[in-house]
Write a protein that holds these residues in place. Sequence first.
Motif, PDB file in Angstrom:
ATOM      1  N   ALA A  12      13.773  27.141  17.078  1.00 29.29           N
ATOM      2  CA  ALA A  12      14.398  28.071  17.911  1.00 29.29           C
ATOM      3  C   ALA A  12      15.759  27.170  18.232  1.00 29.29           C
ATOM      4  CB  ALA A  12      13.838  28.437  19.145  1.00 29.29           C
ATOM      5  N   LEU A  13      15.656  25.903  18.635  1.00 32.46           N
ATOM      6  CA  LEU A  13      16.784  25.227  19.232  1.00 32.46           C
ATOM      7  C   LEU A  13      17.978  25.093  17.938  1.00 32.46           C
ATOM      8  CD1 LEU A  13      18.410  23.891  21.399  1.00 32.46           C
ATOM      9  CD2 LEU A  13      17.061  21.650  21.013  1.00 32.46           C
ATOM     10  N   THR A  14      17.322  24.684  17.071  1.00 36.96           N
ATOM     11  CA  THR A  14      18.372  24.505  15.721  1.00 36.96           C
ATOM     12  C   THR A  14      18.859  25.933  15.360  1.00 36.96           C
ATOM     13  OG1 THR A  14      16.970  23.019  14.903  1.00 36.96           O
ATOM     14  CG2 THR A  14      18.234  24.063  13.299  1.00 36.96           C
ATOM     15  N   LYS A  26      24.517  31.059  25.114  1.00 37.15           N
ATOM     16  CA  LYS A  26      24.133  30.103  24.224  1.00 37.15           C
ATOM     17  C   LYS A  26      23.931  28.789  24.982  1.00 37.15           C
ATOM     18  CE  LYS A  26      25.680  27.101  20.554  1.00 37.15           C
ATOM     19  NZ  LYS A  26      26.237  26.768  19.202  1.00 37.15           N
ATOM     20  N   LYS A  27      24.847  28.352  25.894  1.00 38.30           N
ATOM     21  CA  LYS A  27      24.511  27.081  26.548  1.00 38.30           C
ATOM     22  C   LYS A  27      23.156  27.135  27.269  1.00 38.30           C
ATOM     23  CE  LYS A  27      29.215  25.626  26.990  1.00 38.30           C
ATOM     24  NZ  LYS A  27      30.265  24.789  27.645  1.00 38.30           N
ATOM     25  N   LEU A  28      23.014  28.348  27.898  1.00 37.23           N
ATOM     26  CA  LEU A  28      21.594  28.528  28.940  1.00 37.23           C
ATOM     27  C   LEU A  28      20.505  28.504  27.935  1.00 37.23           C
ATOM     28  CD1 LEU A  28      20.860  28.671  31.730  1.00 37.23           C
ATOM     29  CD2 LEU A  28      21.310  31.377  31.200  1.00 37.23           C
ATOM     30  N   SER A  69      11.938  25.307  33.178  1.00 40.86           N
ATOM     31  CA  SER A  69      11.955  26.191  32.095  1.00 40.86           C
ATOM     32  C   SER A  69      11.857  27.826  32.403  1.00 40.86           C
ATOM     33  CB  SER A  69      10.897  25.777  31.025  1.00 40.86           C
ATOM     34  OG  SER A  69      10.936  26.530  29.751  1.00 40.86           O
ATOM     35  N   HIS A  70      10.939  27.998  33.229  1.00 41.35           N
ATOM     36  CA  HIS A  70      10.902  29.302  33.625  1.00 41.35           C
ATOM     37  C   HIS A  70      12.070  29.739  34.610  1.00 41.35           C
ATOM     38  CE1 HIS A  70       6.983  30.186  32.628  1.00 41.35           C
ATOM     39  NE2 HIS A  70       6.504  28.935  32.886  1.00 41.35           N
ATOM     40  N   ARG A  71      12.554  28.924  35.417  1.00 41.15           N
ATOM     41  CA  ARG A  71      13.713  29.426  36.021  1.00 41.15           C
ATOM     42  C   ARG A  71      15.028  29.721  35.027  1.00 41.15           C
ATOM     43  NH1 ARG A  71      18.283  27.475  37.716  1.00 41.15           N
ATOM     44  NH2 ARG A  71      18.173  25.267  36.964  1.00 41.15           N
ATOM     45  N   LEU A  72      14.871  28.687  33.917  1.00 44.14           N
ATOM     46  CA  LEU A  72      16.311  28.917  32.892  1.00 44.14           C
ATOM     47  C   LEU A  72      16.098  30.109  32.315  1.00 44.14           C
ATOM     48  CD1 LEU A  72      16.772  25.454  31.840  1.00 44.14           C
ATOM     49  CD2 LEU A  72      18.283  26.799  33.277  1.00 44.14           C
ATOM     50  N   GLU A  73      14.647  30.518  31.692  1.00 45.20           N
ATOM     51  CA  GLU A  73      14.266  31.820  31.237  1.00 45.20           C
ATOM     52  C   GLU A  73      14.642  33.057  32.026  1.00 45.20           C
ATOM     53  OE1 GLU A  73      10.283  33.813  28.831  1.00 45.20           O
ATOM     54  OE2 GLU A  73      10.086  32.179  30.297  1.00 45.20           O
ATOM     55  N   LEU A  74      14.466  32.944  33.282  1.00 46.57           N
ATOM     56  CA  LEU A  74      14.697  34.166  33.943  1.00 46.57           C
ATOM     57  C   LEU A  74      16.260  34.408  34.128  1.00 46.57           C
ATOM     58  CD1 LEU A  74      12.213  33.853  37.151  1.00 46.57           C
ATOM     59  CD2 LEU A  74      12.084  35.359  35.056  1.00 46.57           C
ATOM     60  N   ARG A  78      18.815  37.533  32.283  1.00 46.86           N
ATOM     61  CA  ARG A  78      19.650  38.233  33.120  1.00 46.86           C
ATOM     62  C   ARG A  78      21.064  38.397  32.185  1.00 46.86           C
ATOM     63  NH1 ARG A  78      17.322  35.942  37.636  1.00 46.86           N
ATOM     64  NH2 ARG A  78      18.861  34.321  37.793  1.00 46.86           N
ATOM     65  N   VAL A  79      21.197  37.293  31.713  1.00 52.77           N
ATOM     66  CA  VAL A  79      22.519  37.055  30.771  1.00 52.77           C
ATOM     67  C   VAL A  79      22.579  37.627  29.442  1.00 52.77           C
ATOM     68  CG1 VAL A  79      24.011  35.327  29.541  1.00 52.77           C
ATOM     69  CG2 VAL A  79      23.092  34.838  31.761  1.00 52.77           C
ATOM     70  N   LEU A  80      21.420  37.720  28.800  1.00 50.50           N
ATOM     71  CA  LEU A  80      21.369  38.530  27.475  1.00 50.50           C
ATOM     72  C   LEU A  80      21.029  39.955  27.669  1.00 50.50           C
ATOM     73  CD1 LEU A  80      19.068  35.800  25.374  1.00 50.50           C
ATOM     74  CD2 LEU A  80      21.766  36.184  25.430  1.00 50.50           C
ATOM     75  N   PRO A  81      21.838  40.783  26.479  1.00 45.71           N
ATOM     76  CA  PRO A  81      21.438  42.280  26.775  1.00 45.71           C
ATOM     77  C   PRO A  81      20.221  42.687  26.382  1.00 45.71           C
ATOM     78  CG  PRO A  81      23.234  41.723  25.129  1.00 45.71           C
ATOM     79  CD  PRO A  81      22.791  40.512  25.590  1.00 45.71           C
TER      80      PRO A  81
END
Length: 81
Positions: A12-14, A26-28, A69-74, A78-81
């Motif tokens: 997924a990172l690739t 993207k950065k997030l 990781s969970h914090r970043l996922e949340l 919010r950022v992605l549509p």
Amino acid sequence: ALAPWRSAAHHALTRVRAVPRDAPGKKLAERWLKSLIAALDLQRQALSLIDPSRAARAASLARKQIAESHRLELRLDRVLP
């Protein structure tokens, strides 16, 4: 058991890295996946260490990394549509 998850996260990172630089989130997404990979590495380390104190330390670090990781996922949700 952790190896397939780690492999999927690397894949997924690739794919995220192939997205245009200015794509929303993207950065997030990169930070989230790197955090997830680090958590999986620490969890694997905790399971493989013989010294109980070192294993406990690795497990503690893994829990903190999983929480990050969970914090970043949340945030990414919010950022992605």
